[in-house]
Design an enzyme around this catalytic site. Sequence first.
Site, mmCIF file in Angstrom:
data_model
loop_
_atom_site.group_PDB
_atom_site.id
_atom_site.type_symbol
_atom_site.label_atom_id
_atom_site.label_comp_id
_atom_site.label_asym_id
_atom_site.label_seq_id
_atom_site.Cartn_x
_atom_site.Cartn_y
_atom_site.Cartn_z
ATOM 1 N N HIS A 1 32.307 58.797 94.184
ATOM 2 C CA HIS A 1 32.616 58.717 92.757
ATOM 3 C C HIS A 1 33.196 60.044 92.281
ATOM 4 C CE1 HIS A 1 32.477 57.024 88.768
ATOM 5 N NE2 HIS A 1 31.857 58.099 88.306
ATOM 6 N N CYS B 1 37.365 54.686 89.602
ATOM 7 C CA CYS B 1 37.157 56.115 89.323
ATOM 8 C C CYS B 1 38.294 57.000 89.841
ATOM 9 C CB CYS B 1 35.816 56.579 89.878
ATOM 10 S SG CYS B 1 35.664 56.519 91.676
ATOM 11 N N HIS C 1 35.182 59.291 82.870
ATOM 12 C CA HIS C 1 35.238 58.620 84.170
ATOM 13 C C HIS C 1 35.191 57.112 83.986
ATOM 14 C CE1 HIS C 1 30.614 58.027 84.885
ATOM 15 N NE2 HIS C 1 30.858 58.072 83.604
#
Length: 389
Positions: free
Chosen positions: A349, A301, A361
């Site tokens: 994240h 990520c 993402h």
Amino acid sequence: MASHRKWSPTGTRIAGIRTPALATAALTSVALLSQTANAAPSADSKPSIEEVEKKVDDLYHQAEAATEKYNATREKTAQQRKRVDSLLDDVAQRTEKLNTARDELGSFAAAQYRTGASAPDTATLLLADNPQDYFDQTQLMSRLTSRQKVAVDDYITEQAATTKKRAEASQSLQTLTTTQSALRTSKADVQRKLAEARDLLSKLTADEKARLAAIEKKKQEAADRKAAELAQQQAAAEKKAQEAAARQQTTTGTTATTGTTGSSATDSSYTAKADKALAFARAQVGKPYVWGATGPGSYDCSGLTQAAWKTAGVDLPRTTWDQVNVGTTVPLSDIKPGDLVFFYDDISHVGLYVGNGMMIHAPKPGAYVREESIFYGGESIIHSVVRPA
């Protein structure tokens, strides 16, 4: 809260004898344990699909947190390795200079020997642990020429500097060993969490997998609805702002941007950079999530957001924990394309906002870079929104 009543020795009678309550409880426990041992395993002992889904999500979340720890440790290891290499190069150069200085002192002694001059005990000098102590002898220093004294001073200075650098290199090597050990631990932690998640999923039947897919679909639909709501709210706010600007222009006869040229220029600059970052991110859609990866074939990520904003000339740090501190934090209601959306209390994240409540993402291991609602896990897991430039 437990009651604080006094214990009373009540009980039951067996063959005319009053048994203490404690003994009665013990007998009851034995009977219950016996019944439990003889009973068939309960069908309810197997976790429900909802419980499996939550457990798997938790494990992936933990794996992402461990991945960010791995990324941070790997960065630290790389920096430490560069420092060790630099120190070792420095020690090698200083050692070479020290050997040259020693050779020069030896040549002075040889020359004095050939001419019959009184020469200092060069062998003692070169073998001494502390040459300074050797040369502190007044009678010896008085025999040295000015050139020899300079050479001796240079030798002593270089030896002290070399010893210091060797100690620094040794300490840095120890630190590097420690960080490398931490790196291996972080890597093993990620692999353990992922293996546990895969093991849980592998035990599901075809019917259970179908039910799990249905649950995921419902979650996605709910997330998409939330994204649409955010888009509508932002559109309504933008329309209201435009109407206010139009009224101001009608009333004053001037444009509503008077006095806000600097702000408009800043917005335009950010939009241009964000467009570059988003164009890059869109081109990565479909590439696999690989923990610790920074491209070009795969990403995790924070590796994706770092690479995307780099194309716009903005250097983001490697981990989510550092990226969240770059730029300006903005409210969710003011989110714009290009902003970074961070998730979970541990900030493990991150995604790149594209507009209309959606982001690009790298979701998790086993998945691919994709466009998805920022509410994919519910609004409660959104930690913050950051404008990085």
